[in-house]
Design a protein around this motif. Structure first.
Motif, short mmCIF file in Angstrom:
data_model
loop_
_atom_site.label_atom_id
_atom_site.label_comp_id
_atom_site.label_asym_id
_atom_site.label_seq_id
_atom_site.Cartn_x
_atom_site.Cartn_y
_atom_site.Cartn_z
N MET A 57 -97.92 80.47 75.86
CA MET A 57 -98.04 79.18 76.04
C MET A 57 -96.19 78.73 76.31
O MET A 57 -95.59 79.02 75.78
CB MET A 57 -98.31 78.24 74.78
N ILE A 58 -96.22 77.58 77.21
CA ILE A 58 -95.04 76.97 77.39
C ILE A 58 -95.33 75.53 76.96
O ILE A 58 -95.98 74.91 77.29
CB ILE A 58 -94.53 76.94 78.97
N VAL A 59 -94.05 74.99 76.15
CA VAL A 59 -94.13 73.72 75.66
C VAL A 59 -93.28 72.96 76.52
O VAL A 59 -91.94 73.60 76.78
CB VAL A 59 -93.64 73.66 74.12
N VAL A 60 -93.47 71.87 77.10
CA VAL A 60 -92.68 70.80 77.89
C VAL A 60 -92.43 69.32 76.91
O VAL A 60 -93.73 68.66 77.22
CB VAL A 60 -93.36 70.38 79.22
N THR A 61 -91.58 69.20 76.50
CA THR A 61 -91.40 67.78 75.96
C THR A 61 -91.05 66.88 76.79
O THR A 61 -90.32 67.08 77.81
CB THR A 61 -90.43 67.92 74.60
N GLY A 62 -91.54 65.80 76.69
CA GLY A 62 -91.57 64.68 77.93
C GLY A 62 -92.24 65.28 79.03
O GLY A 62 -91.85 64.84 80.11
N GLY A 63 -93.14 65.92 79.17
CA GLY A 63 -94.05 66.41 79.75
C GLY A 63 -94.79 65.40 80.96
O GLY A 63 -95.24 65.89 81.98
N ALA A 64 -94.99 64.24 80.56
CA ALA A 64 -95.37 63.29 81.33
C ALA A 64 -94.42 62.33 82.10
O ALA A 64 -94.61 61.61 82.72
CB ALA A 64 -96.31 62.21 80.28
N GLY A 65 -93.14 62.53 81.52
CA GLY A 65 -92.00 61.98 82.33
C GLY A 65 -91.63 62.46 83.58
O GLY A 65 -92.35 63.52 84.16
N PHE A 66 -90.52 62.10 84.16
CA PHE A 66 -90.07 62.36 85.59
C PHE A 66 -89.86 63.88 85.78
O PHE A 66 -90.67 64.55 86.53
CB PHE A 66 -88.99 61.55 85.68
N ILE A 67 -88.82 64.27 85.11
CA ILE A 67 -88.53 65.81 85.30
C ILE A 67 -89.67 66.78 84.62
O ILE A 67 -90.00 67.87 85.17
CB ILE A 67 -87.37 66.08 84.77
N GLY A 68 -90.36 66.38 83.41
CA GLY A 68 -91.23 66.99 82.70
C GLY A 68 -92.49 67.52 83.63
O GLY A 68 -93.03 68.63 83.76
N SER A 69 -92.86 66.18 84.17
CA SER A 69 -94.17 66.42 84.98
C SER A 69 -93.96 67.23 86.37
O SER A 69 -94.77 68.15 86.70
CB SER A 69 -94.81 65.10 85.46
N ASN A 70 -92.75 67.03 86.91
CA ASN A 70 -92.24 67.97 88.17
C ASN A 70 -92.32 69.47 87.50
O ASN A 70 -92.65 70.25 88.28
CB ASN A 70 -90.95 67.66 88.85
N LEU A 71 -91.69 69.75 86.43
CA LEU A 71 -91.69 71.12 85.86
C LEU A 71 -93.28 71.52 85.50
O LEU A 71 -93.37 72.92 85.80
CB LEU A 71 -91.04 71.05 84.56
N ILE A 72 -94.05 70.89 85.01
CA ILE A 72 -95.52 71.44 84.80
C ILE A 72 -96.10 71.80 86.38
O ILE A 72 -96.83 72.69 86.60
CB ILE A 72 -96.18 70.16 84.16
#
Length: 315
Positions: free
Chosen positions: A1-16
């Motif tokens: 699994m990969i954890v993305v904090t701020g995953g709903a934010g600008f950079i986080g969602s682009n990362l996902i």
């Protein structure tokens, strides 16, 4: 699994989105949801935790977390540069970050986190060294405080711990940021709504609209995150920008060209920003290049074209 904090934010969602495009869906989003929920609607992820639950899992109930975590991309933060609540800012950007870092170290998980070029503040030199760091607001101070915590322990670290000092990031999925959105996005909204882009009159020795920033496309930021997390163990703090400052006039004129109409108005520089505003930024990429990242960065012309196409779809 990969954890993305701020995953709903600008950079986080682009990362996902980038992970999904590569067939990676075993992702945990850590975030507080509000208007940013729209950034998750077209993404696939396996788990979600609010930040308070995530910290509880780290500190008390580690069984709530997967045994195997391949990387933590720590993008979550309070990014409001006008916030004057020191306790809130430090709790979100320092204390929370420290807890996640030490969890990653305990599990030997690669940890890549968002720092900020705001730490340079009043400096005109943008190499990541202590003499160049002169924060102008609490947000910048909180980011620098965490960078300094990393520096204090970096010689004891064996796994990847990388801080990325983002310069002026712009691109898709930033509508929810409102006043904290990038200048390209704010100017886009102004042009779409009124047909006029508002830039500051001359200040700090710059002509009208000629203040300059290093504008970096969010797709490049995502690529740097993923490259440094997946390579051999790496430790350090690196700038992420294009290495080339561009004038606000350039941004506005490129937007006008993409939209097909509009004009620029120059407004007085606000007194509330006196002493708290960076009129010039330009990333020194020496450290990033020496760390092995050699990909080219998107130029402003291409980045604005891609962004306007995405923003038009988001409207």
């Amino acid at each position: 699994m990969i954890v993305v904090t701020g995953g709903a934010g600008f950079i986080g969602s682009n990362l996902i989105e980038s992970l999904n495009q590569d067939g990676i869906f075993d992702v945990m989003v850590v975030d507080r949801l509000g208007e940013n929920f729209r950034n998750l609607c077209d993404l696939t992820f396996a788990d979600f935790m609010p930040p308070d639950d995530f910290i509880r899992a780290i500190e008390v109930n580690r069984g709530a977390l997967p045994e195997k975590i391949d990387a933590i991309f720590h993008q979550g933060a309070c990014a409001d540069t006008t916030c004057d609540d020191g306790a809130y800012m430090m709790e979100n950007n320092f204390t929370f970050s420290k807890a996640v870092l030490h969890f990653a170290l305990s599990r030997k998980i690669p940890f890549v986190y968002a720092s900020s070029a705001a730490v340079y503040g009043a400096s005109n030199n943008f190499a990541p060294s202590r003499e160049n760091e002169r924060p102008l607001n609490l947000y910048a101070l909180s980011k620098l405080a965490f960078d300094n915590h990393v520096r204090a322990i970096i010689d004891t670290i064996q796994t990847t711990v990388v801080g990325l000092r983002y310069f002026n990031v712009y691109g898709p999925r930033e509508a929810h940021k409102h006043k904290m959105a990038s200048m390209p996005y704010q100017l886009y909204r102004q042009l779409k709504q009124t047909g006029r882009a508002r830039l500051f009159k001359g200040a700090d020795g710059y002509r009208d609209g000629d203040q300059r920033r290093d504008f970096v496309f969010v797709g490049d930021v995502v690529r740097v995150n993923r490259a440094l997390a997946s390579g051999p163990p790496l430790r350090g703090i690196f700038n992420v920008g294009t290495g080339k400052a561009r004038a606000f006039n350039d941004v506005a004129n490129l937007l006008i060209r993409q939209i097909g109409a509009g004009a620029i108005d120059y407004v007085p520089f606000p007194e509330s920003l006196a002493g708290r505003y960076q009129s010039f930024t330009e990333a020194d990429l020496t450290g990033l290049r020496n760390a092995g990242y050699d990909a080219a960065f998107t130029n402003l012309e291409d980045g604005i074209a891609s962004s306007v196409a995405a923003w038009n779809r988001e409207d």
